[in-house]
Motif scaffolding. Structure first.
Motif, PDB file in Angstrom:
ATOM      1  N   SER A  85     -17.562   6.588  25.727  1.00  0.00           N
ATOM      2  CA  SER A  85     -18.840   6.772  25.035  1.00  0.00           C
ATOM      3  C   SER A  85     -19.552   8.033  25.495  1.00  0.00           C
ATOM      4  O   SER A  85     -20.062   8.797  24.673  1.00  0.00           O
ATOM      5  N   THR A  91     -20.399   6.309  18.863  1.00  0.00           N
ATOM      6  CA  THR A  91     -21.326   5.214  18.611  1.00  0.00           C
ATOM      7  C   THR A  91     -20.746   3.866  19.014  1.00  0.00           C
ATOM      8  O   THR A  91     -21.497   2.941  19.309  1.00  0.00           O
ATOM      9  N   LYS A  92     -19.412   3.756  19.010  1.00  0.00           N
ATOM     10  CA  LYS A  92     -18.760   2.479  19.303  1.00  0.00           C
ATOM     11  C   LYS A  92     -17.508   2.715  20.134  1.00  0.00           C
ATOM     12  O   LYS A  92     -16.820   3.717  19.947  1.00  0.00           O
ATOM     13  N   THR A 108     -18.715  -2.090  22.868  1.00  0.00           N
ATOM     14  CA  THR A 108     -20.039  -1.504  22.762  1.00  0.00           C
ATOM     15  C   THR A 108     -20.227  -1.005  21.344  1.00  0.00           C
ATOM     16  O   THR A 108     -19.421  -0.222  20.851  1.00  0.00           O
ATOM     17  N   GLY A 109     -21.268  -1.493  20.663  1.00  0.00           N
ATOM     18  CA  GLY A 109     -21.586  -1.025  19.325  1.00  0.00           C
ATOM     19  C   GLY A 109     -20.926  -1.796  18.196  1.00  0.00           C
ATOM     20  O   GLY A 109     -21.267  -1.593  17.040  1.00  0.00           O
ATOM     21  N   PHE A 110     -19.983  -2.671  18.497  1.00  0.00           N
ATOM     22  CA  PHE A 110     -19.325  -3.471  17.458  1.00  0.00           C
ATOM     23  C   PHE A 110     -20.031  -4.815  17.332  1.00  0.00           C
ATOM     24  O   PHE A 110     -20.552  -5.350  18.312  1.00  0.00           O
ATOM     25  N   GLY A 175     -15.295   4.518  17.813  1.00  0.00           N
ATOM     26  CA  GLY A 175     -16.029   4.732  16.574  1.00  0.00           C
ATOM     27  C   GLY A 175     -16.292   6.197  16.300  1.00  0.00           C
ATOM     28  O   GLY A 175     -15.741   7.088  16.953  1.00  0.00           O
TER      29      GLY A 175
END
Length: 198
Positions: A85, A91-92, A108-110, A175
């Motif tokens: 990240s 973003t993910k 993270t982010g999902f 992502g």
């Protein structure tokens, strides 16, 4: 030396016809017995002379395997997602384990609802050997369609298989980069290197 001395005693000369013919037969017998004798000597030396060295090596290998298994997978996955990240400004990111038992080690982010979508990757990852990019899926195979659907539903852009000894342990899913920037060739090379470090 023993054969030459024996031929001198028996035939009186090394160059007589009976000595040369006998020498030919002795050389064939020696050449055919030598590989078996060599295997026997290696077996004896490995099992009796160097047994303690091999036992120590096996013991240390088992210890290393146990130490590796003790490492907290959750902490390792959190470190990987954090590094990806911050390095790629995405973003993910997620670490998914497919070996033995499917689980999302860190995400993270999902959305939490995407678990079944991640599970669909398991059969595809068993054959994956490199980084999979959403922008490079061009064929209409069942594999490509499943990947396109996965990328669409999760808004992911990259899948990095985690390989160890030609086996897929899982994957890292990444992502979109912030600002809709594309992944560069250097980014892909770095992610490919990461995939081979599992």
């Amino acid at each position: 030396h023993l054969v030459a001395w024996s031929f001198l005693k028996i035939f009186g000369s090394l160059w007589s016809l009976p000595a040369l013919i006998s020498g030919l037969f002795v050389s064939f017998i020696f050449a055919s017995v030598l590989p078996y004798a060599e295997k026997l000597f290696i077996y004896i030396s490995n099992n009796f002379l160097y047994a303690t060295i091999y036992n120590a090596k096996d013991t240390f290998q088992r210890l290393i395997n146990n130490i590796i298994a003790i490492i907290d997978l959750q902490t390792l996955a959190r470190m990987i997602t954090s590094a990806i990240s911050s390095t790629f400004n995405v973003t993910k990111s997620a670490v998914v384990i497919t070996k033995n038992k499917f689980r999302i080690a860190e995400a993270t982010g999902f959305d939490k609802k995407t678990s079944n979508t991640f599970r669909a990757l398991t059969p595809i990852l068993s054959k994956a050997r490199g980084v999979i990019l959403s922008d490079e899926l061009s064929d209409d195979s069942a594999r490509a369609e499943t990947l396109k659907q996965f990328f669409f539903m999760t808004q992911a852009k990259v899948i990095i298989p985690l390989l160890a000894r030609d086996q897929t342990l899982g994957c890292i899913v990444v992502g979109q980069k912030q600002g809709d920037r594309l992944f560069t060739h250097e980014d892909i090379l770095l992610l490919d290197t990461l995939s081979k470090q599992a």
